[in-house]
Motif scaffolding. Structure first.
Motif, PDB file in Angstrom:
ATOM      1  N   TYR A 199      46.796  42.908  39.406  1.00 34.26           N
ATOM      2  CA  TYR A 199      46.329  41.527  38.959  1.00 34.26           C
ATOM      3  C   TYR A 199      47.161  40.453  39.875  1.00 34.26           C
ATOM      4  CZ  TYR A 199      45.228  36.762  37.349  1.00 34.26           C
ATOM      5  OH  TYR A 199      45.197  35.510  37.037  1.00 34.26           O
ATOM      6  N   ILE A 200      48.425  40.565  40.062  1.00 36.39           N
ATOM      7  CA  ILE A 200      49.323  39.865  40.911  1.00 36.39           C
ATOM      8  C   ILE A 200      48.860  39.775  42.319  1.00 36.39           C
ATOM      9  CG2 ILE A 200      51.794  39.309  41.765  1.00 36.39           C
ATOM     10  CD1 ILE A 200      52.633  40.515  38.724  1.00 36.39           C
ATOM     11  N   GLU A 201      48.404  40.831  42.644  1.00 38.16           N
ATOM     12  CA  GLU A 201      48.117  40.818  44.265  1.00 38.16           C
ATOM     13  C   GLU A 201      47.014  40.072  44.522  1.00 38.16           C
ATOM     14  OE1 GLU A 201      45.246  44.142  46.739  1.00 38.16           O
ATOM     15  OE2 GLU A 201      46.849  44.895  45.089  1.00 38.16           O
ATOM     16  N   LEU A 202      46.314  39.535  43.279  1.00 39.91           N
ATOM     17  CA  LEU A 202      44.990  38.664  43.785  1.00 39.91           C
ATOM     18  C   LEU A 202      45.382  37.279  43.138  1.00 39.91           C
ATOM     19  CD1 LEU A 202      42.125  41.024  42.645  1.00 39.91           C
ATOM     20  CD2 LEU A 202      42.962  40.468  45.107  1.00 39.91           C
ATOM     21  N   LYS A 203      46.664  37.043  42.761  1.00 43.80           N
ATOM     22  CA  LYS A 203      46.957  35.808  42.167  1.00 43.80           C
ATOM     23  C   LYS A 203      46.594  34.654  43.225  1.00 43.80           C
ATOM     24  CE  LYS A 203      50.819  33.275  40.023  1.00 43.80           C
ATOM     25  NZ  LYS A 203      52.360  33.462  39.534  1.00 43.80           N
ATOM     26  N   ARG A 204      45.789  33.731  42.566  1.00 43.97           N
ATOM     27  CA  ARG A 204      45.324  32.648  43.283  1.00 43.97           C
ATOM     28  C   ARG A 204      44.292  32.990  44.447  1.00 43.97           C
ATOM     29  NH1 ARG A 204      48.921  27.233  43.010  1.00 43.97           N
ATOM     30  NH2 ARG A 204      49.993  27.718  40.781  1.00 43.97           N
ATOM     31  N   LYS A 205      43.634  33.945  44.087  1.00 45.18           N
ATOM     32  CA  LYS A 205      42.558  34.420  44.912  1.00 45.18           C
ATOM     33  C   LYS A 205      41.210  34.662  44.136  1.00 45.18           C
ATOM     34  CE  LYS A 205      45.331  36.811  48.293  1.00 45.18           C
ATOM     35  NZ  LYS A 205      45.897  38.110  49.113  1.00 45.18           N
ATOM     36  N   GLY A 206      40.249  34.221  44.699  1.00 42.94           N
ATOM     37  CA  GLY A 206      38.839  34.280  43.866  1.00 42.94           C
ATOM     38  C   GLY A 206      38.478  35.847  43.646  1.00 42.94           C
ATOM     39  N   ALA A 207      38.132  36.159  42.294  1.00 44.67           N
ATOM     40  CA  ALA A 207      37.759  37.560  41.913  1.00 44.67           C
ATOM     41  C   ALA A 207      36.929  37.446  40.673  1.00 44.67           C
ATOM     42  CB  ALA A 207      39.053  38.472  41.789  1.00 44.67           C
ATOM     43  N   ILE A 208      36.280  38.638  40.477  1.00 44.68           N
ATOM     44  CA  ILE A 208      35.679  38.791  39.451  1.00 44.68           C
ATOM     45  C   ILE A 208      36.128  39.808  38.401  1.00 44.68           C
ATOM     46  CG2 ILE A 208      33.283  39.575  38.299  1.00 44.68           C
ATOM     47  CD1 ILE A 208      33.064  36.778  39.856  1.00 44.68           C
ATOM     48  N   ILE A 209      36.463  39.314  37.359  1.00 47.05           N
ATOM     49  CA  ILE A 209      37.294  40.509  36.656  1.00 47.05           C
ATOM     50  C   ILE A 209      36.479  41.154  35.624  1.00 47.05           C
ATOM     51  CG2 ILE A 209      39.068  40.685  34.435  1.00 47.05           C
ATOM     52  CD1 ILE A 209      40.800  38.462  35.873  1.00 47.05           C
ATOM     53  N   THR A 210      36.286  42.441  35.483  1.00 43.99           N
ATOM     54  CA  THR A 210      35.351  43.158  34.469  1.00 43.99           C
ATOM     55  C   THR A 210      36.125  43.689  33.258  1.00 43.99           C
ATOM     56  OG1 THR A 210      35.463  44.978  35.941  1.00 43.99           O
ATOM     57  CG2 THR A 210      33.773  43.449  36.432  1.00 43.99           C
ATOM     58  N   CYS A 211      35.589  43.823  32.391  1.00 51.62           N
ATOM     59  CA  CYS A 211      36.187  44.336  31.245  1.00 51.62           C
ATOM     60  C   CYS A 211      35.163  45.099  30.142  1.00 51.62           C
ATOM     61  CB  CYS A 211      37.343  43.659  30.454  1.00 51.62           C
ATOM     62  SG  CYS A 211      38.255  44.371  29.312  1.00 51.62           S
TER      63      CYS A 211
END
Length: 285
Positions: A91-103
């Motif tokens: 998650y930290i790798e994508l901090k402040r980068k747009g992404a779709i989280i799925t769960c």
């Protein structure tokens, strides 16, 4: 569980478990097993997706304060148990980068577990969440208030509203925000297996050229029995490696690629954690 607790199991909850078994056997993967409030169509003027109004921003801040207190109360009382978070670095790798989280979607509170897992790193402490139309327009009580004001992006059966929805998704992703979407769609109570996925989340990621960040929550029985006579589940939130769209693929091809990779990541994790192959219904017989 002792015999007394067995006797006290909520018959309504037992009926839901049996219904889930039937749905699994029939392959009704995205169908709701529990009755939701009737859907009231969401018109464009009923939702401020981008919180452009001062009143929307104030209600949002108030709702987030209430939600954080509520989550902490659930944890303190052990109504929800968050045992461990694994893969936070993804998650930290994508901090402040747009992404779709799925769960995976198995409890009304699973989005609380997702939020708590990344709370210290979320953009302005706010996780955006896609929700069903009826949850926004017609869900009662405290949770209805959260659905309406706590950083939700409701879907709609009204085309003009969905146009605004898609614009908001594009805007938020461009701002470096992450959006939680349940690609299994329906909630199946305490169902541990990953289900075949719908395409919407992955189409959004593909159209906006952002990665998908798969979360998967595994469960194990605690020693606490809930009000329905079942063991409270201890959650481990797994944050898996992000999956990026491929430049050489079309939007449609990328959506399919992202969906397949997400499902495979969930399947592999399920089999690793639980130590059993992923088998649906009577496939093993």
């Amino acid at each position: 569980m002792d015999s007394q607790a067995e006797i006290q199991k909520n018959p309504g909850r037992l009926a839901i478990i049996e219904k889930i078994k039937d749905f699994e056997k029939d392959g009704l993967w995205s169908q709701d097993v529990e009755a939701d409030p009737p859907t009231i169509p969401l018109l464009p003027e009923m939702v401020d997706y981008l919180n452009e109004k001062l009143s929307s921003r104030l209600w949002m801040k108030f709702a987030n304060i209430l939600a954080r207190h509520h989550i902490n109360s659930l944890l303190r009382k052990k109504i929800m148990i968050l045992k461990e978070v694994r893969g936070l670095e993804n998650y930290i790798e994508l901090k402040r980068k747009g992404a779709i989280i799925t769960c995976n979607h198995f409890n009304a509170m699973d989005n609380f577990a997702v939020y708590k897992a990344i709370e210290k790193h979320v953009y302005h402490r706010e996780l955006l969440k896609v929700c069903r139309e009826g949850n926004f327009t017609n869900f009662p009580g405290f949770y209805g208030f959260l659905f309406k004001h706590c950083n939700t992006l409701p879907l709609s059966s009204v085309p003009s509203t969905m146009k605004n929805f898609m614009h908001a998704v594009k805007t938020y992703l461009a701002q470096g925000r992450q959006i939680l979407i349940y690609p299994e769609q329906a909630m199946w109570w305490n169902y541990r297996k990953p289900r075949p996925l719908t395409s919407g989340a992955f189409k959004m990621a593909s159209e906006n050229n952002v990665p998908v960040l798969p979360f998967f929550i595994t469960m194990e029985d605690s020693d606490i029995v809930d009000s329905d006579g079942f063991f409270v589940q201890e959650y481990t939130v797994h944050i898996l490696k992000p999956v990026y769209p491929k430049a050489e693929l079309s939007v449609r091809q990328n959506a399919e690629y992202l969906k397949n990779e997400n499902y495979l990541a969930w399947k592999n994790l399920y089999e690793e954690v639980y130590g059993i192959p992923l088998v649906y219904s009577d496939e093993a017989q």
